[in-house]
Design a protein around this motif. Structure first.
Motif, short mmCIF file in Angstrom:
data_model
loop_
_atom_site.label_atom_id
_atom_site.label_comp_id
_atom_site.label_asym_id
_atom_site.label_seq_id
_atom_site.Cartn_x
_atom_site.Cartn_y
_atom_site.Cartn_z
N MET A 1 0.83 -1.18 0.00
CA MET A 1 0.00 0.00 0.00
C MET A 1 0.88 1.25 0.00
O MET A 1 1.81 1.36 0.78
N GLN A 2 0.60 2.18 -0.88
CA GLN A 2 1.38 3.40 -0.98
C GLN A 2 0.82 4.45 -0.03
O GLN A 2 -0.39 4.55 0.17
N SER A 3 1.75 5.23 0.54
CA SER A 3 1.32 6.30 1.42
C SER A 3 0.98 7.54 0.59
O SER A 3 1.57 7.78 -0.46
N VAL A 4 0.03 8.28 1.08
CA VAL A 4 -0.39 9.51 0.41
C VAL A 4 0.57 10.63 0.81
O VAL A 4 0.80 10.85 2.00
N PRO A 5 1.17 11.33 -0.16
CA PRO A 5 2.10 12.41 0.20
C PRO A 5 1.38 13.57 0.85
O PRO A 5 0.26 13.93 0.48
N THR A 6 2.03 14.16 1.82
CA THR A 6 1.46 15.33 2.49
C THR A 6 1.66 16.55 1.59
O THR A 6 2.52 16.56 0.71
N PRO A 7 0.86 17.61 1.82
CA PRO A 7 1.01 18.81 0.97
C PRO A 7 2.40 19.43 1.05
O PRO A 7 2.92 19.94 0.08
N GLY A 8 3.04 19.36 2.23
CA GLY A 8 4.38 19.93 2.37
C GLY A 8 5.41 19.16 1.57
O GLY A 8 6.26 19.75 0.90
N SER A 9 5.34 17.83 1.62
CA SER A 9 6.32 17.04 0.86
C SER A 9 6.08 17.15 -0.64
O SER A 9 7.02 17.13 -1.43
N SER A 10 4.81 17.30 -1.03
CA SER A 10 4.51 17.50 -2.45
C SER A 10 5.11 18.81 -2.94
O SER A 10 5.65 18.87 -4.06
N ARG A 11 5.04 19.83 -2.11
CA ARG A 11 5.59 21.14 -2.48
C ARG A 11 7.12 21.06 -2.62
O ARG A 11 7.70 21.61 -3.55
N GLU A 15 9.26 21.72 -6.04
CA GLU A 15 10.34 22.71 -6.15
C GLU A 15 11.65 22.06 -6.56
O GLU A 15 12.42 22.62 -7.34
N TYR A 16 11.93 20.86 -6.06
CA TYR A 16 13.15 20.16 -6.47
C TYR A 16 13.08 19.78 -7.94
O TYR A 16 14.06 19.89 -8.67
N TYR A 17 11.91 19.36 -8.38
CA TYR A 17 11.72 19.04 -9.81
C TYR A 17 11.95 20.28 -10.67
O TYR A 17 12.63 20.23 -11.69
N ARG A 18 11.41 21.42 -10.26
CA ARG A 18 11.62 22.66 -11.01
C ARG A 18 13.11 23.02 -11.05
O ARG A 18 13.62 23.48 -12.07
N TYR A 19 13.79 22.84 -9.92
CA TYR A 19 15.24 23.11 -9.85
C TYR A 19 15.98 22.20 -10.82
O TYR A 19 16.87 22.66 -11.55
N GLU A 20 15.65 20.91 -10.83
CA GLU A 20 16.33 19.97 -11.73
C GLU A 20 16.09 20.32 -13.19
O GLU A 20 17.01 20.29 -14.01
N VAL A 21 14.85 20.66 -13.54
CA VAL A 21 14.52 20.94 -14.94
C VAL A 21 15.11 22.27 -15.38
O VAL A 21 15.62 22.40 -16.49
N THR A 22 15.08 23.27 -14.51
CA THR A 22 15.58 24.59 -14.87
C THR A 22 17.07 24.57 -15.13
O THR A 22 17.55 25.19 -16.09
#
Length: 104
Positions: A1-11, A15-22
């Motif tokens: 069973m997968q855990s549901v990500p919290t809003p803070g960890s999703s944020r 941001e890390y994804y944006r940093y990697e792509v940028t």
């Protein structure tokens, strides 16, 4: 069973994804990412350290120069501003009496 990500960890992940792509980090291997992120993190920590270490004295110097420009008093620094403000708050000074006369 997968855990549901919290809003803070999703944020944080977003941001890390944006940093990697940028900055193109997403095309690097895991070891290259680790080295790059270590360098970036080190630079950011050093900038924060310099800000905490040097900014208060720089701010005091700039405020002292601003006080000199506004008042013409030399080398008293920020304490001059505090004494000037006391003049305006003291009800027995002519400035305060004039302010009270205008207000009423």
């Amino acid at each position: 069973m997968q855990s549901v990500p919290t809003p803070g960890s999703s944020r944080v992940r977003l941001e890390y994804y944006r940093y990697e792509v940028t900055f193109g980090i997403y095309v690097m291997t895991a070891s290259e990412k680790w080295v790059t992120n270590t360098i970036v993190l080190t630079v950011l920590i050093l900038l924060l350290w310099a800000l905490v270490l040097y900014f208060p004295s720089l701010l005091y110097t700039k405020l002292s120069r601003l006080v000199w420009l506004l008042t013409g008093h030399n080398s008293q620094g920020v304490s001059t501003v505090l004494r000037i403000l006391d003049k305006y708050d003291n009800p027995s000074t002519p400035i305060a009496i004039a302010k009270h006369a205008i207000a009423s």
